[in-house]
Enzyme design. Sequence first.
Site, PDB file in Angstrom:
ATOM      1  N   SER A 186       0.855  -1.189   0.000  1.00  0.00           N
ATOM      2  CA  SER A 186       0.000   0.000   0.000  1.00  0.00           C
ATOM      3  C   SER A 186       0.891   1.240   0.000  1.00  0.00           C
ATOM      4  CB  SER A 186      -0.913  -0.037   1.233  1.00  0.00           C
ATOM      5  OG  SER A 186      -1.880   0.969   1.154  1.00  0.00           O
ATOM      6  N   ASN A 187       0.377   2.360   0.451  1.00  0.00           N
ATOM      7  CA  ASN A 187       1.157   3.601   0.564  1.00  0.00           C
ATOM      8  C   ASN A 187       0.569   4.414   1.719  1.00  0.00           C
ATOM      9  OD1 ASN A 187      -0.942   5.541  -0.461  1.00  0.00           O
ATOM     10  ND2 ASN A 187      -0.809   4.186  -2.229  1.00  0.00           N
ATOM     11  N   PRO A 188       1.293   5.440   2.189  1.00  0.00           N
ATOM     12  CA  PRO A 188       0.846   6.138   3.415  1.00  0.00           C
ATOM     13  C   PRO A 188      -0.218   7.215   3.194  1.00  0.00           C
ATOM     14  CG  PRO A 188       3.190   6.515   2.955  1.00  0.00           C
ATOM     15  CD  PRO A 188       2.588   5.943   1.728  1.00  0.00           C
TER      16      PRO A 188
END
Length: 212
Positions: A25-27
């Site tokens: 995923s990503n932040p």
Amino acid sequence: MNKNIKCLISAGPTREWIDPVRFISNPSSGKMGYALAEEAFNRGFSVDLVSGPVHLEGPQGVRLHKVETAIEMEKTMLALFQDAQIIIMTAAVCDHRPRECWEEKRKKAEFPTHLEFVENKDIVGALSERRKTGQKIVGFAAETETPLQHALEKLEAKGLDWIAMNDVSDKEIGFGSDINDVTLLSRRGESIPLGRKSKQEIAKGILDHIWP
Ligand code: C5P
């Protein structure tokens, strides 16, 4: 006055599962998309917010559609797209997903040293291919190098009306920040600096220009 105008907004990251307990995923915090949804509702629009997993409450009055993967986000956006006049895609969609998702948790000793990925579909590009007259489609471009060039390329390649460009190499306005520094670029060649402001103020600036 805006109550018959539907606004469809995406926000947050997507999760691309490797097995039942692991994902990539990503932040992305979702703050920009949630601020836009709240501001659109305050202006009287009918708002659908399609959100990946974030730690935010859905703004009052907004229909919240929770999704996890890029494929789920694509399906939900496509289903809501036909009736929407304004489409704003702030989501940080993962560009790739693992080719395979194991049904059972992979044991440490069995975990592969290499994973194969396949590309996710470009959701906003797929929407703009299906656009109807009068629909306004807005994308976001978070760039770390030559932001203007990359944003203009995305505006063109994805068939957008507007793109909100921000330079995320600036530590203060990276993922999760409460402020942003956006320049709005249009298909007609306009370039409108909205300045460095809270995401709420940026949301106001974006809506002022895309739906004056
Ligand atoms: O990731 P990228 O910089 O290309 O994102 C630019 C725009 O495209 C954003 O509005 C993002 O939400 C959208 N996007 C999308 N589907 C993808 C990747 C990005 O709709 N698979």
